[in-house]
Design a protein around this motif. Structure first.
Motif, short mmCIF file in Angstrom:
data_model
loop_
_atom_site.label_atom_id
_atom_site.label_comp_id
_atom_site.label_asym_id
_atom_site.label_seq_id
_atom_site.Cartn_x
_atom_site.Cartn_y
_atom_site.Cartn_z
N SER A 49 0.80 -1.23 0.00
CA SER A 49 0.00 0.00 0.00
C SER A 49 0.83 1.28 0.00
CB SER A 49 -0.92 0.02 1.22
OG SER A 49 -0.15 -0.04 2.43
N GLY A 50 2.16 1.18 0.08
CA GLY A 50 2.99 2.37 0.13
C GLY A 50 3.13 3.04 -1.22
N GLU A 51 3.55 4.30 -1.18
CA GLU A 51 3.73 5.07 -2.39
C GLU A 51 5.15 5.64 -2.43
OE1 GLU A 51 0.77 8.08 -2.41
OE2 GLU A 51 -0.93 6.67 -2.64
N GLY A 52 5.59 5.95 -3.62
CA GLY A 52 6.91 6.55 -3.78
C GLY A 52 8.01 5.57 -3.40
N ARG A 53 8.90 6.01 -2.50
CA ARG A 53 10.02 5.18 -2.08
C ARG A 53 9.66 4.25 -0.92
NH1 ARG A 53 14.74 8.19 -0.13
NH2 ARG A 53 13.16 9.51 0.84
N THR A 54 8.45 4.38 -0.42
CA THR A 54 8.06 3.59 0.76
C THR A 54 8.20 2.09 0.53
OG1 THR A 54 6.54 5.34 1.48
CG2 THR A 54 6.20 3.12 2.39
N PRO A 55 7.75 1.54 -0.60
CA PRO A 55 7.94 0.09 -0.80
C PRO A 55 9.40 -0.34 -0.78
CG PRO A 55 6.30 0.92 -2.33
CD PRO A 55 6.92 2.12 -1.68
N TRP A 56 10.28 0.50 -1.37
CA TRP A 56 11.70 0.16 -1.38
C TRP A 56 12.30 0.25 0.02
CZ3 TRP A 56 13.56 -2.26 -5.40
CH2 TRP A 56 12.98 -2.06 -6.64
#
Length: 245
Positions: A49-56
């Motif tokens: 559910s994260g966006e931008g760099r959050t998943p990384w």
């Protein structure tokens, strides 16, 4: 007339080697499983559910935390065999032939001392001061109950009648010392904490096997690269992502 030759008996297969005794920390494993479940839940949720760099960032944190949590909780174990002691700690695996073991010490931590003087902590057999105090209290109560029971018999051995009847009834009702099973219910030896009993078992095995020819050899130490590698990679990736900002 010829007689048939007697056939020699078929060779018997060798007896299988006895399996190693494995000692682990149930509390550490339970806590590790819960922590891993929590980390996985939070990390996967951030990746999905994260966006931008959050998943990384979440992937890097998972790569760093999962090996470390597993290393300190689920991984530690002690394998005691007939010829050697294998200690699997968070970041190292130490193999000590019994002939190279100088002592097994118990203090605030449990550790094995090699003949060279090197010390290796037994992470899988942690010391519990609370368990030691509890065992000491149980041993003191057992000793006091045994002394009191013996003294009562010696001083009141001739009493009977109503006193004996009520005494027996009260013992049966409240389960006092000596009721029902008598001295046979008292365990042999002093009451010991679980990890102290494990150390006693290891010392007994060491004393029995240290002089055997098969228990000689060199101490080997291997780093757990399967833990260190992913953790270092996760830390580097996380540092790069934070630096890029």
């Amino acid at each position: 007339m010829t007689t048939p030759d007697h056939q020699s008996p078929a060779p018997q297969p060798p007896d299988p080697a006895p399996r190693d005794r494995v000692y682990r920390s149930p509390g550490g494993i339970a806590g590790g499983v819960l922590l891993l479940a929590l980390v996985a839940w939070l990390g996967i949720d951030a990746v999905v559910s994260g966006e931008g760099r959050t998943p990384w960032m979440a992937l890097a944190a998972l790569l760093l935390l999962v090996p470390l949590v597993a290393a300190f909780t689920v991984r530690p174990a002690v394998f005691a065999g007939e010829d050697r002691l294998r200690v699997r700690n968070p970041f190292r695996v130490v193999v000590l032939p019994w002939g190279q073991v100088a002592a097994l010490r118990s203090g605030y931590t449990n550790e094995v001392v090699a003949a060279s003087g090197a010390k290796y902590q037994l992470w899988a057999v942690p010391v519990s001061l609370r368990a030691r105090k509890k065992a000491a209290r149980r041993e003191a109560r057992r000793t006091a109950a045994g002394d009191g029971h013996g003294g009562g018999r010696g001083g009141r051995g001739g009493r009977g009648g109503v006193s004996g009847l009520f005494g027996g009834a009260l013992q049966g009702l409240f389960g006092s010392a000596g009721a029902g099973t008598g001295a046979a219910a008292v365990p042999d030896g002093p009451v010991r904490a679980e990890t102290d009993r494990i150390m006693d078992d290891l010392r007994a095995l060491h004393e029995a096997r240290e002089k055997e020819a098969a228990a000689q050899g060199e101490v080997t130490v291997r780093w757990a690269y399967e833990v260190v590698g992913p953790a270092v990679a996760g830390a580097v990736l996380l540092a790069v992502l934070l630096a890029v900002g």
